[in-house]
Design a protein around this motif. Structure first.
Motif, PDB file in Angstrom:
ATOM      1  N   GLY A   1      38.682  66.822  20.824  1.00 43.45           N
ATOM      2  CA  GLY A   1      39.830  67.529  20.286  1.00 43.45           C
ATOM      3  C   GLY A   1      41.136  67.053  20.877  1.00 43.45           C
ATOM      4  O   GLY A   1      41.208  66.023  21.543  1.00 43.45           O
TER       5      GLY A   1
ATOM      6  N   LYS B   1      36.387  69.161  17.413  1.00 43.87           N
ATOM      7  CA  LYS B   1      35.510  68.978  16.267  1.00 43.87           C
ATOM      8  C   LYS B   1      34.035  69.074  16.635  1.00 43.87           C
ATOM      9  O   LYS B   1      33.194  69.176  15.745  1.00 43.87           O
ATOM     10  CB  LYS B   1      35.766  67.605  15.635  1.00 43.87           C
ATOM     11  CG  LYS B   1      37.204  67.354  15.224  1.00 43.87           C
ATOM     12  CD  LYS B   1      37.388  65.902  14.773  1.00 43.87           C
ATOM     13  CE  LYS B   1      38.835  65.603  14.455  1.00 43.87           C
ATOM     14  NZ  LYS B   1      39.034  64.164  14.107  1.00 43.87           N
TER      15      LYS B   1
ATOM     16  N   GLY C   1      36.151  70.307   7.736  1.00 47.08           N
ATOM     17  CA  GLY C   1      35.140  69.654   8.550  1.00 47.08           C
ATOM     18  C   GLY C   1      34.350  68.601   7.796  1.00 47.08           C
ATOM     19  O   GLY C   1      33.216  68.276   8.177  1.00 47.08           O
TER      20      GLY C   1
ATOM     21  N   SER D   1      42.422  72.282  19.470  1.00 46.72           N
ATOM     22  CA  SER D   1      41.290  72.413  18.563  1.00 46.72           C
ATOM     23  C   SER D   1      40.467  71.135  18.611  1.00 46.72           C
ATOM     24  O   SER D   1      41.025  70.035  18.666  1.00 46.72           O
ATOM     25  CB  SER D   1      41.775  72.679  17.139  1.00 46.72           C
ATOM     26  OG  SER D   1      40.680  72.787  16.255  1.00 46.72           O
TER      27      SER D   1
ATOM     28  N   GLU E   1      40.211  69.539   7.027  1.00 48.02           N
ATOM     29  CA  GLU E   1      40.312  70.934   7.462  1.00 48.02           C
ATOM     30  C   GLU E   1      39.000  71.681   7.258  1.00 48.02           C
ATOM     31  O   GLU E   1      38.712  72.651   7.963  1.00 48.02           O
ATOM     32  CB  GLU E   1      41.440  71.624   6.699  1.00 48.02           C
ATOM     33  CG  GLU E   1      42.823  71.112   7.093  1.00 48.02           C
ATOM     34  CD  GLU E   1      43.902  71.588   6.145  1.00 48.02           C
ATOM     35  OE1 GLU E   1      43.577  72.337   5.214  1.00 48.02           O
ATOM     36  OE2 GLU E   1      45.074  71.208   6.341  1.00 48.02           O
TER      37      GLU E   1
ATOM     38  N   THR F   1      35.518  73.669  13.088  1.00 48.75           N
ATOM     39  CA  THR F   1      36.558  73.543  14.109  1.00 48.75           C
ATOM     40  C   THR F   1      36.134  74.239  15.391  1.00 48.75           C
ATOM     41  O   THR F   1      35.267  75.130  15.389  1.00 48.75           O
ATOM     42  CB  THR F   1      37.878  74.153  13.616  1.00 48.75           C
ATOM     43  OG1 THR F   1      37.667  75.553  13.323  1.00 48.75           O
ATOM     44  CG2 THR F   1      38.370  73.445  12.368  1.00 48.75           C
TER      45      THR F   1
END
Length: 907
Positions: A870, A884, A418, A882, A416, A839
Motif C-alpha cells: 500500500g 491491496k 480490486g 490503503s 477501485e 482494499t
C-alpha cells in the motif's frame, strides 16, 4: 504574498533589467511536436535555433503550460499538476551564465521593499551539471553559496532539452529548503520533498538529436549563439511565500477545494487519502479545463479534445465519489474565473462560452455515467462471482463501444473494485474495429478509388432511377465488375470451372435503370434482389449495397446466389418491400423531426446532417447547449401531431433558386444542381430539398419516439428516434416495464412513481439507522480495543485488526476514541481492516507523549504500507493509507510492534 503579486514582481524585475515583456502564448501553439505548450521557452524556439531573428535580445514572460503524461498521478501526490505557470527570462545571444545567476539570485533574496521575494539566502541550494565548473564557481562568487550547498548531478537532472530534437544545454536548478519537518537533511540529492526546486536556469548552447530518454540522445553541435532560458515555477514559489504545505493550499487552487468542501459531505484533509485525491483532481483539472476551453479546445474523442474531455470527466466523477450528486462544473468554472481572472482576463471576457462548453460536457457525461456505471457494476460482479480478478477485454470494449464509457474510466473503476482489466484484449478489439471500418469504407465508397474501369459507363449517361414509382423494374446489365475490374460474366462459385467471382470477391452490377435507392442524403441504400429472365432465369443475386459513382451511375454490390450474369442480359431488379416501407418511414420521420425542431427552437436549429434506416433516424443540428426536458417533450409532441394530421406528401422538381425562395430547406454546404427535387409535407409545415424516398401520407410514418439528445461536437446536437413498428416495440417494452413495476409494487401504474419515491425515502431512513447502529458498534469496539492495549516498554499500544468492511473514515473515527481512552503516558493506536473491494485501509495515531519519544504516526504508517502493498502518509500525530494485500495484515501489525519496541528500548 498572493500569486498575482508574485507574477507582477517577476515581470517588473526583468523589465527593469532591460527585458521585453512578452505575453503568454496559447497552450495550443502550432507546433507539430507538441500537443500542448509544456515549457516557457516553446514560443521562442525559432529564436534559439537561429531560424528567425528575435525582435529583442532579452525577453521575459509568464507562460501557461500544460503537461498531461502524469495525469494519473495528479492528486495522489501533491507534486503533479496538469496546468502550471512558468515564469521565465530569456537571452538570445546577449547575456549568459553570470547575469542569469545574478538576476535570479537578486529577485529571490532582495527584500520586499526592493521588489524581491525576500527569501532567506541560507535556505537556498543550487545544483549544476557534473562538469560545469563555471556555474559552480559563479554560485560561490555571486551568491556566496558554500560548496556543500552546490551539488552536481547527471544528465537526467541537470541537462535540459524539450525531449525532442532541438535546443539543449546544461542547467542549474535552485532549491528551497523547507526545513526538517519535510524530510531528511542532505540537499536535493537526498530529498526533493524537503528541498523544493523553484527555478531552473538553462544555459542553452547545443542542439540535440533523436533519442528516447533524457540521457540517450546525441549532441549534434553548438547553437549559432549561446542563449539563456529559465523557468521559475510560479505555483511553487507561491507555496513557499504563502507558507503552505503544497500547491493545493495556495491562493489559486484552495478556493476550488473550499467550494467543493462546501458541497461535499466529507471534508478535505480529514484523514481520508482517497477523498483528498479527489479534491485535488477537481482543483487541478478544473482550472486546466478552463484554460483549455479559453484557448479554443472543445471536448472530443481524440487529440486535445480528448484530453479536455478526460479532465472534465475526472472532475465530474471525483465530485460524485465525494458524494456530490448535483451539477457542479458551472460553479467550478466560476471559481476558477474569479481566482485566475486577474492574471488571465480572457477567462472573464469569454466566461459564458467557457462555462457553456464545460457544463454541456457535464450533462452529456452524466448520461454516460448513469448507463455505463450500472453495466460496469454488473460486469464487476460477474467477474468476481466467476472467481476471476480481471475484467475481460470484450467487456471493456462493450462499455466503450456501446455505452461511450472511456477505457481510462473503466481502468479506474476496476482498480477501485480490486480488479484489473485485460487492456491487451481491449486494444486488440479496438484495432479490429478500426480495420473493419476501414475495409467497409473502402468497399462502399469510390471517392478515392481508381474509377477508370467505370469511365465508359459514366460517359454513356446516368442510371435511370425508377424507385419513386415502382419497387420492381426490368433492366439491362450494362457492366459487371469484380474487385474493380470489368468482366463479361460472373457466376455463382459452384456453377462450374468457368465461374468468375468467388467467395470474398467484390461483385458489382451496373444496370441501365433500377428501383433500388443508392445511399445519399442520409438515407442508406435499399436491399433487394436482381434476377435473370428467360434463359437466364436461374441467375439470382442478393443486393447488399448500392452506391453512386460520379453522382450519376448506380453500382449494385451483390452476392451471386445461383446461375450466372452476362453483360447485356435482361434482369429484374427488385426492392425488398419491407425494407423500403421502413426506409420511407425513417426518412419522412426525419423531415418531421426537423420541422418540429424549428417550430420549438426557432430558425437557428439548422440541419447539420442525418441518417435514417428502417425504423430509426438520427438528426444533427446546430444548437448551443442541451435541450430542456420540456423542449424535448414538445418536439416529440409536435412531430406526432403532424403524423396524426395525415398530411399528404407532395414531391416536385423546381429551379434551385425558386425552391429556396419558397422556403425549401437545403443542407448547408451541399452542392445542388440547377433543378432540384422538393418534398413538401403538410404545406408550410415541412418543405425541403431531398432526393430520397418517402411515404405518401404522414400517418404512414407511425409513432415517433425520441430516444435521446446529445452533443456530438462543439455547437452540434444529435436527436435519435424510433419510427413505425420499431417505435411501437420500444413503447411496448416501456409499458411492460411499468406493468412489471406496478405488479411488483401492487399499485396501479399511475401510482408507481409515488410508490417508488416512498420506497426510496424508506431506504434512506433505513440506511441512516444502519449508520447509527454501525457507529454505536464502532464506539463499543473502541472501548474494547482500549481495554486490550498491550504495553511495550512504557508505551501503551493498540494494534488491532478490525471488523471486515470498515472504511478509512471508520478507522479514523475509531483511533481518536481509542487514543482518548488510553490514559496518561505514551500511547499509539494502529487499526487496520479488510475493506470492501479488496482494499486494506489503515490508520495510525500517536499522542504527544509518544511523539516526544520519537514515535511518529507517518513513520509507522509506512511500516503498515510495506506489508500490505500500500501507500500512505500524514503527520506525526495522525496518518493513514490503503493497501491491496489483506494477507499481510498480521505482518503489518507485527512490524508496528517491532518498530515501537526499538524506539522504546532506545528511550
Amino acid at each position: 504574498m498572493q500569486t498575482h503579486e508574485i507574477r507582477k514582481r517577476f515581470l517588473d524585475h526583468f523589465v527593469k533589467a532591460g527585458h521585453t515583456e512578452v505575453p503568454s502564448a496559447s497552450v495550443i501553439l502550432d507546433d507539430p511536436n507538441l500537443l500542448f505548450v509544456n515549457a516557457g521557452m516553446v514560443q521562442f524556439v525559432p529564436y534559439f535555433l537561429g531560424a528567425r531573428t528575435p525582435p529583442y535580445s532579452r525577453a521575459t514572460s509568464i507562460q501557461k503550460c500544460i503537461r498531461t503524461p502524469d495525469i494519473d498521478e495528479v492528486g495522489i501526490t501533491t507534486r503533479h499538476n496538469t496546468f502550471f505557470q512558468m515564469a521565465g527570462n530569456f537571452s538570445f545571444g546577449d547575456y549568459f551564465k553570470r547575469e542569469a545567476i545574478e538576476l535570479a539570485w537578486s529577485l529571490l533574496t532582495s527584500g520586499l521593499d526592493d521588489g524581491g521575494y525576500g527569501l532567506d539566502p541560507e535556505r537556498l541550494w543550487a545544483t549544476v551539471y557534473l562538469d560545469d565548473d563555471e556555474a559552480a564557481g559563479l554560485w560561490r562568487e555571486i551568491a556566496g553559496l558554500p560548496p556543500e550547498r552546490i551539488q552536481r548531478r547527471g544528465m537526467a537532472d541537470n541537462y535540459w532539452s524539450m525531449g525532442i530534437p532541438g535546443p539543449c544545454g546544461p542547467s542549474s536548478e535552485i532549491y528551497y529548503d523547507r526545513g526538517p519537518g519535510f524530510g531528511v537533511d542532505g540537499g536535493p540529492v537526498a530529498n526533493e520533498d524537503r528541498y523544493l526546486e523553484i527555478w531552473n536556469l538553462v544555459f542553452m548552447q547545443n542542439e540535440r538529436g533523436e533519442g528516447t530518454s533524457k540521457e540517450d540522445y546525441e549532441i549534434l553541435g553548438p547553437l549559432p549563439r549561446k542563449n539563456i532560458d529559465t523557468g521559475m515555477g510560479v505555483e511553487r514559489v507561491a507555496l513557499v511565500l504563502q507558507d503552505v504545505h503544497n500547491v493545493y493550499e495556495t491562493d489559486l487552487l484552495r478556493p476550488v477545494i473550499d467550494l467543493v468542501q462546501a458541497r461535499a459531505p466529507r471534508r478535505y484533509d480529514a484523514g481520508n487519502h482517497a477523498d483528498d485525491v479527489r479534491y485535488r483532481i477537481i482543483a487541478d483539472h478544473s482550472r486546466t479545463a478552463a484554460i483549455l476551453i479559453g484557448d479554443g479546445v472543445s471536448p472530443g474523442n481524440d487529440g486535445r479534445g480528448y484530453v479536455l474531455r478526460r479532465l472534465l470527466r475526472r472532475v465530474i466523477r471525483s465530485a460524485k465519489l465525494l458524494g456530490i450528486d448535483t451539477p457542479i462544473v458551472g460553479d467550478l468554472m466560476a471559481t476558477v474565473r474569479d481566482s485566475m481572472g486577474p492574471s488571465y482576463p480572457e477567462l472573464i471576457d469569454d466566461f459564458d462560452r467557457i462555462n457553456r462548453i464545460a457544463v454541456a460536457e457535464e450533462t452529456a457525461f452524466n448520461r454516460t455515467l448513469a448507463s455505463g456505471s450500472r453495466l460496469f457494476d454488473e460486469v464487476a460482479a460477474a467477474t468476481k462471482s466467476a472467481g476471476a480478478s480481471v475484467v475481460s477485454g470484450s467487456d471493456a470494449f462493450t462499455l466503450h463501444d456501446t455505452y461511450g464509457f472511456p477505457i481510462d474510466l473503466t481502468l479506474e473503476m476496476a482498480s477501485e473494485a480490486g480488479l484489473a482489466v485485460d487492456e491487451g484484449g481491449f486494444h486488440e478489439l479496438m484495432l479490429q474495429q478500426r480495420q473493419r471500418a476501414k475495409a467497409d469504407a473502402a468497399a462502399r465508397k469510390h471517392a478515392h478509388a481508381d474509377l477508370t474501369a467505370y469511365r465508359e459507363l459514366v460517359d454513356a449517361g446516368p442510371t435511370e432511377f425508377t424507385g419513386f414509382d415502382e419497387l420492381s423494374s426490368e433492366a439491362k446489365i450494362l457492366g459487371i465488375f469484380v474487385d474493380g475490374r470489368r468482366v463479361p460474366v460472373v457466376a455463382h462459385a459452384a456453377h462450374g470451372e468457368a465461374a468468375m467471382g468467388g467467395v470474398g470477391d467484390r461483385v458489382e452490377l451496373v444496370l441501365d435503370r433500377t428501383p433500388l435507392y443508392a445511399e445519399s442524403g442520409g438515407q442508406i441504400a435499399d436491399v433487394g434482389s436482381i434476377t435473370g429472365v428467360g434463359s437466364g432465369a436461374s441467375a439470382k443475386a442478393a443486393v447488399t449495397d448500392v452506391q453512386k459513382i460520379a453522382k450519376t451511375l448506380w453500382v449494385h454490390r451483390v452476392n451471386v446466389e445461383s446461375g450466372e450474369f452476362v453483360e447485356g442480359d435482361t434482369v429484374v431488379a427488385a426492392v425488398d418491400p419491407e425494407w423500403r416501407r421502413g426506409a420511407t418511414q425513417g426518412h419522412s420521420g426525419t423531415h418531421m423531426v426537423h420541422a418540429a425542431l424549428r417550430e420549438v427552437l426557432g430558425p437557428n436549429a439548422v440541419q447539420a446532417g442525418s441518417l435514417n434506416r428502417p425504423g430509426y433516424l438520427r438528426f444533427d443540428f446546430n444548437w448551443q447547449g442541451p435541450l430542456t426536458e420540456d423542449q424535448r417533450t414538445r418536439i416529440e409532441e409536435v412531430t406526432n401531431e403532424a403524423v396524426q394530421a395525415d398530411f399528404e406528401v407532395h414531391t416536385f422538381t423546381e429551379k434551385l433558386e425558386k425552391a429556396k425562395a419558397m422556403g425549401a430547406m437545403a443542407l448547408f454546404g451541399e452542392a445542388y444542381p440547377d433543378e432540384v427535387r422538393v418534398v413538401e409535407i403538410g404545406g408550410p409545415f415541412s418543405l425541403e430539398l431531398c432526393g430520397g424516398t418517402h411515404v405518401h401520407n404522414s400517418a404512414q410514418i407511425g409513432p415517433v419516439t425520441i430516444l435521446g439528445e446529445s452533443s456530438i461536437g462543439s455547437g452540434v446536437r444529435r436527436v435519435e428516434a424510433y419510427v413505425g413498428l420499431d417505435s411501437f416495440r420500444h413503447l411496448a417494452k416501456e409499458r411492460a416495464l411499468m406493468a412489471a413495476l406496478a405488479s411488483s409494487l401492487k399499485v396501479p401504474s399511475e401510482e408507481v412513481p409515488a410508490r417508488v419515491a416512498g420506497l426510496v425515502e424508506r431506504l434512506k431512513a433505513a440506511e441512516k439507522e444502519l449508520e447509527r447502529s454501525r457507529l454505536a458498534s464502532a464506539r463499543a469496539a473502541a472501548t474494547n480495543a482500549a481495554a486490550g492495549a498491550e504495553r511495550i516498554g512504557n508505551v501503551h499500544l493498540v494494534a488491532q485488526r478490525m471488523a471486515s468492511g470498515m472504511t478509512a473514515a471508520d478507522l479514523r473515527s475509531l483511533v481518536g476514541d481509542v487514543r482518548g481512552k488510553l490514559g496518561a503516558g505514551p500511547g499509539v493506536v494502529a487499526l487496520i481492516a479488510e475493506g470492501e473491494g479488496g482494499t486494506v485501509p489503515y490508520v495510525v495515531a500517536a499522542n504527544a507523549e509518544a511523539q516526544d519519544l520519537g514515535i511518529r504516526a507517518d513513520d509507522l504508517v509506512k511500516r503498515l504500507a510495506a506489508a500490505v502493498d500500500g501507500r500512505g502518509g500524514g503527520k506525526a500525530d495522525l496518518a493513514q493509507g490503503s493497501g491491496k494485500d489483506a494477507a499481510g495484515i498480521d505482518a503489518a501489525l507485527d512490524a508496528v510492534r517491532a518498530e515501537i519496541a526499538v524506539i522504546a528500548r532506545a528511550s
